[in-house]
Motif scaffolding. Structure first.
Motif, PDB file in Angstrom:
ATOM      1  N   VAL A 311       0.842  -1.202   0.000  1.00 31.67           N
ATOM      2  CA  VAL A 311       0.000   0.000   0.000  1.00 31.67           C
ATOM      3  C   VAL A 311       0.877   1.251   0.000  1.00 31.67           C
ATOM      4  N   LYS A 312       0.636   2.130  -0.962  1.00 30.26           N
ATOM      5  CA  LYS A 312       1.315   3.433  -0.942  1.00 30.26           C
ATOM      6  C   LYS A 312       0.242   4.529  -0.977  1.00 30.26           C
ATOM      7  N   ALA A 313       0.469   5.593  -0.213  1.00 37.25           N
ATOM      8  CA  ALA A 313      -0.517   6.669  -0.180  1.00 37.25           C
ATOM      9  C   ALA A 313       0.169   8.007   0.035  1.00 37.25           C
ATOM     10  N   GLN A 316      -0.068   9.554   5.832  1.00 37.83           N
ATOM     11  CA  GLN A 316      -0.124   8.432   6.779  1.00 37.83           C
ATOM     12  C   GLN A 316      -1.570   8.078   7.128  1.00 37.83           C
ATOM     13  N   SER A 318      -4.280   8.166   5.367  1.00 40.13           N
ATOM     14  CA  SER A 318      -4.920   7.323   4.344  1.00 40.13           C
ATOM     15  C   SER A 318      -4.428   5.892   4.442  1.00 40.13           C
ATOM     16  N   ILE A 319      -3.137   5.737   4.754  1.00 37.17           N
ATOM     17  CA  ILE A 319      -2.585   4.386   4.873  1.00 37.17           C
ATOM     18  C   ILE A 319      -3.317   3.624   5.962  1.00 37.17           C
ATOM     19  N   GLU A 320      -3.475   4.293   7.107  1.00 35.01           N
ATOM     20  CA  GLU A 320      -4.132   3.629   8.233  1.00 35.01           C
ATOM     21  C   GLU A 320      -5.568   3.245   7.889  1.00 35.01           C
ATOM     22  N   ARG A 323      -5.458   0.345   5.417  1.00 32.28           N
ATOM     23  CA  ARG A 323      -5.007  -0.870   6.082  1.00 32.28           C
ATOM     24  C   ARG A 323      -6.163  -1.495   6.872  1.00 32.28           C
ATOM     25  N   ILE A 339      -0.853  -7.259   4.431  1.00 33.67           N
ATOM     26  CA  ILE A 339      -0.166  -6.032   4.002  1.00 33.67           C
ATOM     27  C   ILE A 339       1.345  -6.239   4.167  1.00 33.67           C
ATOM     28  N   ALA A 342       3.625  -0.874   3.772  1.00 34.82           N
ATOM     29  CA  ALA A 342       2.789   0.311   3.587  1.00 34.82           C
ATOM     30  C   ALA A 342       3.656   1.527   3.813  1.00 34.82           C
ATOM     31  N   VAL A 344       4.337   6.033   2.792  1.00 42.12           N
ATOM     32  CA  VAL A 344       3.926   7.291   2.191  1.00 42.12           C
ATOM     33  C   VAL A 344       4.835   7.588   1.000  1.00 42.12           C
ATOM     34  N   ASP A 351       9.181  -0.835  -4.287  1.00 42.80           N
ATOM     35  CA  ASP A 351       7.850  -1.408  -4.070  1.00 42.80           C
ATOM     36  C   ASP A 351       7.564  -2.517  -5.073  1.00 42.80           C
TER      37      ASP A 351
END
Ligand code: GDP
Ligand code: MG
Length: 406
Positions: A311-313, A316, A318-320, A323, A339, A342, A344, A351
């Motif tokens: 996961v890349k966003a 932080q 948005s990642i949480e 997830r 996952i 993950a 930022v 990746d």
């Protein structure tokens, strides 16, 4: 192998960490302080891996720092590293590539020893480094955790012996063993075409003993060992487990990560030809990698039990959110979302390499792959999905899991 044939072998170590935190400097410091033999004439033969001796115990260092090389090899099925040294600069602290390195090592199930480097620097703050690493699951021993952290300075050459001692300790617990009395098996660390000498491959022998005259196969390359050179530039006639050697005699250049095997000549040739043919058809056929499009089919065929996701966003938060929502899909499903990493920032080559090694797909939220990542994803056949709405990402994954993807 019969357990009776197994004897202890030296650990193989890879150095990882954020750019400029001192990986190359640390490898240099280790080599300068602990390589025993002085090369004749002072000419150092560089072969991409070397052995050091500490208190009578040998340790092999792979000289290609960085987790990308490590994971590129793993993507080809090669597990060469026994222990990862994570270099973190004491003044700079944990940075994005530090976290990448942690996840790459974890994904490969390789134990991590932290070298807190640049302790000579004015702004060195090892406690802050420990705190940051604890936040990422690496809790130092003196705080009740089980991660060994050694303060070092590659410049002042302090802490090096302690670091090597800790490597020895971890290696002892791993009880690494191999059988020197069998035909050789190893991994290509690096290989290139030399104008005068033809294909030259640095091989880490992992089991058995490689000898002059052995027929060998590595990837689609085969041949007969004509000469071998060790990490001190000396010609050798044989190389046992946990020994890096430069091998001459392959007819073609293998790829880093290819498995090298000593087999009889006929088999070497036959297997190589078969692999070349297979490679051609595979290049034309559909990929075996996980993708949302045929996820349901792969689940039904039993090919997939874990749905690995990177996961890349952009932030932080948005990642949480992503997830949590992805892990919520795990209720009552035959396949489990896992996952792998993950972070930022834009989707980068690291990746993609990790996804290739872990057979993961990549979900980007408000971020895109950079040009290199896009190119690599094409050759590695990695499914990259980008979204601007979290709900849509979750919806797609859930639909793919149940065979309802539009
Ligand atoms: P790499 O990118 O991780 O391989 O890092 P390098 O080994 O190239 O080091 C990056 C920079 O940090 C260089 O300018 C080094 O001279 C410096 N450096 C590395 N180790 C130390 C150290 O222990 N102390 C200090 N003061 N500088 C260091
Ligand atoms: Mg470097």
């Amino acid at each position: 192998d019969d357990p009776a044939d197994l004897v202890p072998r030296s650990p193989v170590v890879t150095v990882m960490g954020h750019v400029d935190h001192g990986k190359t400097s640390l490898l240099d410091a280790i080599r300068k302080t602990h390589v025993t033999t002085q090369e004749a004439g002072g000419i150092t033969q560089h072969i991409g891996a070397y052995q050091v001796v500490n208190q009578g115990r040998k340790i092999v260092f792979l000289d290609t720092p960085g987790h990308e090389a490590f994971t590129a090899m793993r993507a080809r099925g090669a597990q060469v590293t026994d222990i990862a040294i994570l270099v973190v600069a004491a003044d700079d602290g944990v940075m994005p590539q530090t976290i990448e390195a942690i996840n790459h090592a974890k994904s490969a199930k390789v134990p991590i020893i932290v070298a807190v480097n640049k302790m000579d620097r004015e702004g060195a703050n090892p406690d802050r480094v420990k705190q940051q690493l604890s936040d990422h699951g690496l809790v130092p021993e003196d705080w009740g955790g089980d991660t060994i952290m050694v303060p070092v300075s590659a410049h002042k050459k302090t802490g090096i012996t302690e670091l090597l001692e800790m490597i020895g300790l971890i290696a002892e617990m791993q009880e690494l063993k191999a059988n020197p009395n069998r035909s050789a098996q190893g991994t290509i660390v690096e290989a290139q075409l030399d104008k005068g000498r033809g294909p030259v491959a640095t091989v880490l022998i992992q089991n058995g003993t490689l000898q002059i005259g052995d027929s060998i196969i590595a990837g689609t390359a085969y041949g007969k060992v004509r000469a071998m050179v060790n990490d001190r530039g000396e010609k050798v006639k044989k190389a046992g487990p946990s020994t890096p050697v430069e091998v001459l005699g392959l007819a073609d250049v293998p790829a880093a990560g290819d498995v090298l095997l000593a087999v009889d000549e006929k088999t070497a040739r036959a297997v190589a030809e078969k692999r070349i043919a297979k490679k051609r058809t595979e290049e034309m056929a559909h990929s075996q990698k996980v993708s949302l499009d045929d996820l349901f089919k792969q689940i039904q065929e039993g090919n997939i039990k874990d749905l690995n996701i990177v996961v890349k966003a952009d932030v932080q938060g948005s990642i949480e959110a992503l997830r949590q929502a992805l892990l919520n899909l795990n209720n009552n499903k035959e396949v489990r979302v896992n996952i792998v990493h993950a972070g930022v920032g834009a989707i980068n080559e690291s990746d993609v390499m990790l996804s290739s090694a872990a057979n993961a797909l990549i979900i980007g939220f408000n971020v895109r792959p950079d040009a290199n990542a896009r190119k690599l994803a094409e050759t590695e056949k990695i499914d990259i999905r980008t979204y601007r709405v979290i709900y849509e990402a979750i919806n797609d994954v859930e639909a793919a899991m149940t065979g309802m993807l539009a």
